[in-house]
Scaffold this motif. Structure first.
Motif, PDB file in Angstrom:
ATOM      1  N   ASP A 190     -20.520 -38.129 -20.949  1.00  0.00           N
ATOM      2  CA  ASP A 190     -20.101 -38.228 -19.028  1.00  0.00           C
ATOM      3  C   ASP A 190     -19.576 -39.453 -18.239  1.00  0.00           C
ATOM      4  OD1 ASP A 190     -21.199 -38.159 -16.757  1.00  0.00           O
ATOM      5  OD2 ASP A 190     -23.654 -39.950 -17.324  1.00  0.00           O
ATOM      6  N   HIS A 192     -19.337 -40.662 -15.469  1.00  0.00           N
ATOM      7  CA  HIS A 192     -19.693 -40.898 -13.851  1.00  0.00           C
ATOM      8  C   HIS A 192     -19.282 -41.239 -13.357  1.00  0.00           C
ATOM      9  CE1 HIS A 192     -19.832 -45.442 -14.838  1.00  0.00           C
ATOM     10  NE2 HIS A 192     -19.812 -44.569 -15.905  1.00  0.00           N
ATOM     11  N   PRO A 195     -15.720 -37.700 -10.056  1.00  0.00           N
ATOM     12  CA  PRO A 195     -16.711 -36.654  -9.099  1.00  0.00           C
ATOM     13  C   PRO A 195     -16.049 -35.408 -10.045  1.00  0.00           C
ATOM     14  CG  PRO A 195     -15.582 -38.029  -7.375  1.00  0.00           C
ATOM     15  CD  PRO A 195     -15.539 -38.275  -9.080  1.00  0.00           C
ATOM     16  N   ASP A 196     -17.040 -34.317 -10.183  1.00  0.00           N
ATOM     17  CA  ASP A 196     -16.948 -32.998 -10.097  1.00  0.00           C
ATOM     18  C   ASP A 196     -16.641 -32.960 -11.834  1.00  0.00           C
ATOM     19  OD1 ASP A 196     -17.939 -31.665  -7.830  1.00  0.00           O
ATOM     20  OD2 ASP A 196     -15.692 -32.128  -6.859  1.00  0.00           O
ATOM     21  N   HIS A 198     -18.140 -33.152 -14.682  1.00  0.00           N
ATOM     22  CA  HIS A 198     -19.268 -32.578 -15.285  1.00  0.00           C
ATOM     23  C   HIS A 198     -19.764 -31.012 -15.394  1.00  0.00           C
ATOM     24  CE1 HIS A 198     -20.968 -36.351 -13.700  1.00  0.00           C
ATOM     25  NE2 HIS A 198     -21.321 -36.620 -15.168  1.00  0.00           N
ATOM     26  N   LYS A 228     -24.047 -34.876 -17.047  1.00  0.00           N
ATOM     27  CA  LYS A 228     -25.252 -35.647 -15.985  1.00  0.00           C
ATOM     28  C   LYS A 228     -26.255 -36.988 -17.423  1.00  0.00           C
ATOM     29  CE  LYS A 228     -23.735 -35.237 -11.585  1.00  0.00           C
ATOM     30  NZ  LYS A 228     -24.246 -35.510 -10.587  1.00  0.00           N
ATOM     31  N   GLU A 231     -28.979 -41.019 -13.769  1.00  0.00           N
ATOM     32  CA  GLU A 231     -29.137 -42.491 -13.111  1.00  0.00           C
ATOM     33  C   GLU A 231     -29.656 -43.341 -13.809  1.00  0.00           C
ATOM     34  OE1 GLU A 231     -29.807 -43.113  -8.972  1.00  0.00           O
ATOM     35  OE2 GLU A 231     -28.443 -41.624  -8.422  1.00  0.00           O
ATOM     36  N   TRP A 234     -27.731 -44.860 -16.510  1.00  0.00           N
ATOM     37  CA  TRP A 234     -26.479 -45.835 -16.664  1.00  0.00           C
ATOM     38  C   TRP A 234     -26.970 -47.095 -15.658  1.00  0.00           C
ATOM     39  CZ3 TRP A 234     -22.023 -45.292 -18.608  1.00  0.00           C
ATOM     40  CH2 TRP A 234     -21.958 -44.134 -19.368  1.00  0.00           C
ATOM     41  N   TYR A 243     -23.109 -42.042 -10.013  1.00  0.00           N
ATOM     42  CA  TYR A 243     -22.368 -40.963  -9.073  1.00  0.00           C
ATOM     43  C   TYR A 243     -21.457 -41.215  -8.460  1.00  0.00           C
ATOM     44  CZ  TYR A 243     -24.854 -39.518 -13.757  1.00  0.00           C
ATOM     45  OH  TYR A 243     -25.232 -39.649 -15.168  1.00  0.00           O
ATOM     46  N   THR A 245     -19.457 -40.119  -5.004  1.00  0.00           N
ATOM     47  CA  THR A 245     -19.315 -38.739  -3.989  1.00  0.00           C
ATOM     48  C   THR A 245     -17.661 -38.868  -3.591  1.00  0.00           C
ATOM     49  OG1 THR A 245     -20.393 -39.810  -2.159  1.00  0.00           O
ATOM     50  CG2 THR A 245     -21.870 -38.688  -3.159  1.00  0.00           C
TER      51      THR A 245
END
Length: 246
Positions: A190, A192, A195-196, A198, A228, A231, A234, A243, A245
């Motif tokens: 992951d 994490h 962004p983007d 995954h 992912k 949450e 983690w 994660y 944005t």
């Protein structure tokens, strides 16, 4: 009449006619060879045909490797029931016989996945696509040992004992892929913090206690697979906002 003229023709004319006939034959052979080379070139450029399986193929595979499932889907004479197979696939969101075997075997076993050091520093190994995967394709399956919630709580999170545990199968049950080193899905990391990043997602099947790994977008050969973890995974490890944005 032409044969008569050939018989009375001078030797020089006869030799010329033979040469012309040989040249014409050689030209025909050369034309055929060019056509053959063109056909071979087109065949080499053409995409590989899609793998198609029949119910008989599935029946042989299940009888050899998954006898319990084969018995479940067969009649009293041991013959595979097409309707039972269709219902089994529909309940698990499997689109065709190829995905059925990927689901039961854990992956396609075609060399399309490769375990190698992850691109994430200090993350250990990762899972990479060795061939393209179109969006929506079933890539592999996450399976492990069934654990109850009290059993999970007794594991030490700081020592990595919980690193391969997946929840989300109801309040009581989790699965631990840690002991199953042959399960390729356990090597998916992951990323994490990016962004983007995954490109695959877990689709959990509560009744079967496993999770399908499905391509979230078109994946190119050579890409590392990222999914992912959630949450809660983690936050237990001190990452408050895993994660971000864009």
């Amino acid at each position: 009449k032409l044969q008569f003229l050939y018989l009375i023709a001078p030797p020089a004319m006869k030799r010329a006619a033979v040469v012309d006939e040989r040249d014409a034959a050689a030209q025909r052979v050369a034309d055929m060879e060019r056509q053959l080379r063109a056909c071979r070139a087109l065949a080499a450029e053409a995409p590989a045909p899609e793998v198609t399986l029949t119910l008989a193929d599935v029946e042989r595979e299940l009888a050899e490797r998954h006898p319990k499932v084969a018995a479940l889907l067969s009649d009293y004479k041991g013959r595979m029931r097409e309707r039972a197979v269709a219902e089994y696939m529909a309940a698990r969101g499997l689109r065709d016989y190829v995905e059925l075997l990927v689901y039961l075997n854990g992956d396609a076993e075609d060399g399309g996945l490769r375990v190698a050091p992850s691109s994430i520093p200090a993350a250990g190994d990762g899972l990479f696509a060795a061939r393209p995967f179109p969006a929506g394709e079933l890539i592999c399956v996450y399976r492990g040992v069934r654990l109850s919630l009290p059993e999970v709580n007794r594991l030490d999170i700081t020592s990595g004992e919980r690193d391969y545990i997946m929840g989300g199968f109801g309040f009581l049950w989790h699965i631990n892929a840690g002991p199953y080193t042959h399960v390729k899905a356990r090597y998916i990391n992951d990323d994490h913090a990016t962004p983007d990043a995954h490109n695959v997602r877990f689709v959990k099947l509560k009744n079967d206690l496993c999770a399908k790994v499905v391509a979230a977008r078109d994946i190119a050969a050579g890409e590392e697979l990222f999914a992912k973890y959630g949450e809660s995974f983690w936050k237990c490890r001190g990452v408050a906002a895993p994660y971000p944005t864009q």
